[in-house]
Design an enzyme around this catalytic site. Structure first.
Site, PDB file in Angstrom:
ATOM      1  N   GLU A  94      -4.420   2.526  -3.403  1.00 29.87           N
ATOM      2  CA  GLU A  94      -5.671   3.063  -2.857  1.00 29.87           C
ATOM      3  C   GLU A  94      -5.468   4.152  -1.808  1.00 29.87           C
ATOM      4  O   GLU A  94      -6.420   4.804  -1.408  1.00 29.87           O
ATOM      5  CB  GLU A  94      -6.528   1.948  -2.272  1.00 29.87           C
ATOM      6  CG  GLU A  94      -6.013   1.394  -0.964  1.00 29.87           C
ATOM      7  CD  GLU A  94      -7.121   0.757  -0.136  1.00 29.87           C
ATOM      8  OE1 GLU A  94      -8.253   0.634  -0.624  1.00 29.87           O
ATOM      9  OE2 GLU A  94      -6.845   0.412   1.019  1.00 29.87           O
ATOM     10  N   ASN A  95      -4.213   4.370  -1.366  1.00 32.24           N
ATOM     11  CA  ASN A  95      -3.938   5.385  -0.346  1.00 32.24           C
ATOM     12  C   ASN A  95      -3.041   6.517  -0.849  1.00 32.24           C
ATOM     13  O   ASN A  95      -2.520   7.293  -0.043  1.00 32.24           O
ATOM     14  CB  ASN A  95      -3.267   4.749   0.876  1.00 32.24           C
ATOM     15  CG  ASN A  95      -4.098   3.673   1.532  1.00 32.24           C
ATOM     16  OD1 ASN A  95      -3.652   2.553   1.694  1.00 32.24           O
ATOM     17  ND2 ASN A  95      -5.324   4.004   1.921  1.00 32.24           N
ATOM     18  N   HIS A 133      -6.869  -8.110  -0.865  1.00 33.04           N
ATOM     19  CA  HIS A 133      -6.944  -6.931  -0.006  1.00 33.04           C
ATOM     20  C   HIS A 133      -7.903  -7.255   1.132  1.00 33.04           C
ATOM     21  O   HIS A 133      -9.127  -7.256   0.944  1.00 33.04           O
ATOM     22  CB  HIS A 133      -7.444  -5.736  -0.819  1.00 33.04           C
ATOM     23  CG  HIS A 133      -7.255  -4.410  -0.152  1.00 33.04           C
ATOM     24  ND1 HIS A 133      -6.049  -3.754  -0.155  1.00 33.04           N
ATOM     25  CD2 HIS A 133      -8.112  -3.612   0.532  1.00 33.04           C
ATOM     26  CE1 HIS A 133      -6.174  -2.610   0.486  1.00 33.04           C
ATOM     27  NE2 HIS A 133      -7.410  -2.520   0.936  1.00 33.04           N
ATOM     28  N   HIS A 192      -3.515  -4.199   2.585  1.00 33.67           N
ATOM     29  CA  HIS A 192      -4.519  -3.545   3.428  1.00 33.67           C
ATOM     30  C   HIS A 192      -4.052  -3.229   4.840  1.00 33.67           C
ATOM     31  O   HIS A 192      -4.332  -2.161   5.357  1.00 33.67           O
ATOM     32  CB  HIS A 192      -5.827  -4.345   3.506  1.00 33.67           C
ATOM     33  CG  HIS A 192      -6.859  -3.693   4.381  1.00 33.67           C
ATOM     34  ND1 HIS A 192      -7.445  -2.483   4.058  1.00 33.67           N
ATOM     35  CD2 HIS A 192      -7.400  -4.061   5.569  1.00 33.67           C
ATOM     36  CE1 HIS A 192      -8.317  -2.152   5.016  1.00 33.67           C
ATOM     37  NE2 HIS A 192      -8.300  -3.085   5.941  1.00 33.67           N
ATOM     38  N   ASP A 243       0.815  -1.218   0.000  1.00 36.69           N
ATOM     39  CA  ASP A 243       0.000   0.000   0.000  1.00 36.69           C
ATOM     40  C   ASP A 243       0.854   1.277   0.000  1.00 36.69           C
ATOM     41  O   ASP A 243       1.574   1.539   0.965  1.00 36.69           O
ATOM     42  CB  ASP A 243      -0.901   0.016   1.233  1.00 36.69           C
ATOM     43  CG  ASP A 243      -1.843  -1.163   1.277  1.00 36.69           C
ATOM     44  OD1 ASP A 243      -3.066  -0.953   1.251  1.00 36.69           O
ATOM     45  OD2 ASP A 243      -1.349  -2.309   1.364  1.00 36.69           O
ATOM     46  N   HIS A 299     -10.699   1.662  -0.251  1.00 41.58           N
ATOM     47  CA  HIS A 299     -10.612   3.116  -0.438  1.00 41.58           C
ATOM     48  C   HIS A 299     -10.617   3.522  -1.919  1.00 41.58           C
ATOM     49  O   HIS A 299     -10.340   4.675  -2.248  1.00 41.58           O
ATOM     50  CB  HIS A 299      -9.346   3.674   0.227  1.00 41.58           C
ATOM     51  CG  HIS A 299      -9.393   3.655   1.722  1.00 41.58           C
ATOM     52  ND1 HIS A 299     -10.295   4.411   2.443  1.00 41.58           N
ATOM     53  CD2 HIS A 299      -8.659   2.963   2.626  1.00 41.58           C
ATOM     54  CE1 HIS A 299     -10.109   4.191   3.742  1.00 41.58           C
ATOM     55  NE2 HIS A 299      -9.132   3.320   3.873  1.00 41.58           N
ATOM     56  N   HIS A 308      -1.078  -2.696   6.092  1.00 41.56           N
ATOM     57  CA  HIS A 308       0.080  -1.800   6.130  1.00 41.56           C
ATOM     58  C   HIS A 308       1.217  -2.335   6.994  1.00 41.56           C
ATOM     59  O   HIS A 308       2.171  -1.617   7.282  1.00 41.56           O
ATOM     60  CB  HIS A 308      -0.306  -0.387   6.614  1.00 41.56           C
ATOM     61  CG  HIS A 308      -1.162   0.367   5.668  1.00 41.56           C
ATOM     62  ND1 HIS A 308      -1.180   1.740   5.585  1.00 41.56           N
ATOM     63  CD2 HIS A 308      -2.049  -0.045   4.737  1.00 41.56           C
ATOM     64  CE1 HIS A 308      -2.033   2.145   4.671  1.00 41.56           C
ATOM     65  NE2 HIS A 308      -2.580   1.065   4.135  1.00 41.56           N
TER      66      HIS A 308
END
Length: 259
Positions: A39-40, A151, A176, A8, A68, A178
């Site tokens: 996604e982040n 994820h 997901h 991520d 996200h 992290h």
């Protein structure tokens, strides 16, 4: 085929880490394909068309997402147009975008990428296990090698998916949480597995968020606007050596670089 999967990517610090590390790793390991979870990338929550293009410009051949994916509304029209930007395949029919893609290396080899999202402690979606079987059966009519980004929150759900797809997917790697796990392995039927690749972003935060804001949220239970942390970064990824002819993984190696 050498495949680099980046965990991520968190905000601007994560993008900087990708820009610095990808060219070095590609040269050092002679990597053929780079995939990353994006996604982040937009301030820690979501992705925009401009930032997706930025990551593609850094050498990513495909970008996966997750829960996200839709945080930035301007991405909704971009998803259907850009096949290389994936959302989980187990979203219901009619949701914008695609859950899988076949990409090609400079040497002409093809690789499938499939994005799934778990359901334990996550939004309710279609069953990722049934969708995985269906999508892999479809994809393997064209390609032998398929990388799955799972994820998900629950370690058990990710592990179950790895074993469920052992021998059918080339690799099942998690995103997901992290937090990079240390359980990389080749499963009995030739599928590479890692529960979570980890985060690429701020090292001294709480999963990439400013630590004071996260601590305050835990202390008070009150809503708090989160911001991406700053300072030193960590680059988390996994390097896969894949036999693209038969779709089996030859090796898996975790990468964690502090910068």
């Amino acid at each position: 085929m050498k495949v680099l999967c980046i965990g991520d990517i968190m905000g601007e610090p994560g993008r900087r880490a990708v820009a610095r590390m990808v060219p070095r790793l590609v040269a050092k390991h002679r990597i053929d394909v780079v995939i990353g979870n994006g996604e982040n990338v937009a301030g820690g929550f979501g992705i925009t068309p401009e930032l997706a293009e930025e990551l593609f410009g850094m050498g990513l051949a495909a970008i996966t997402t997750g829960n996200h994916a839709w945080d930035k509304k301007e991405i909704l029209d971009y998803f259907p147009r850009e096949r290389r930007l994936l959302r989980p395949a187990n979203y219901p029919e009619g949701v914008p975008g695609h859950g899988s893609v076949v990409i090609q290396t400079a040497a002409g080899e093809e690789l499938g990428v499939l994005q799934l999202m778990g359901r334990a402690y996550m939004p309710a979606l279609d069953c990722p296990f049934q969708v995985a079987k269906r999508e892999l059966a479809r994809m393997r009519k064209r390609v032998s090698a398929v990388i799955v980004d799972m994820h998900a929150e629950a370690t058990s759900e990710k592990m179950a998916m790895g074993h469920y797809l052992d021998g059918e997917a080339t690799a099942v790697v998690g995103t997901h949480t992290h937090v990079q796990t240390a359980d990389e392995q080749i499963l009995p039927r030739g599928t590479a597995y890692l529960t979570d690749i980890g985060m690429t972003g701020p090292l001294h935060g709480v999963i990439g968020i400013k630590k004071d804001l996260a601590i305050e949220k835990f202390l008070t239970g009150m809503p708090r606007r989160f911001e991406v942390a700053s300072g030193p970064t960590v680059f988390s990824a996994v390097l896969l050596d894949v036999d693209a002819r038969i779709g089996k993984a030859l090796s898996i190696e975790r990468i964690r670089i502090l910068d």
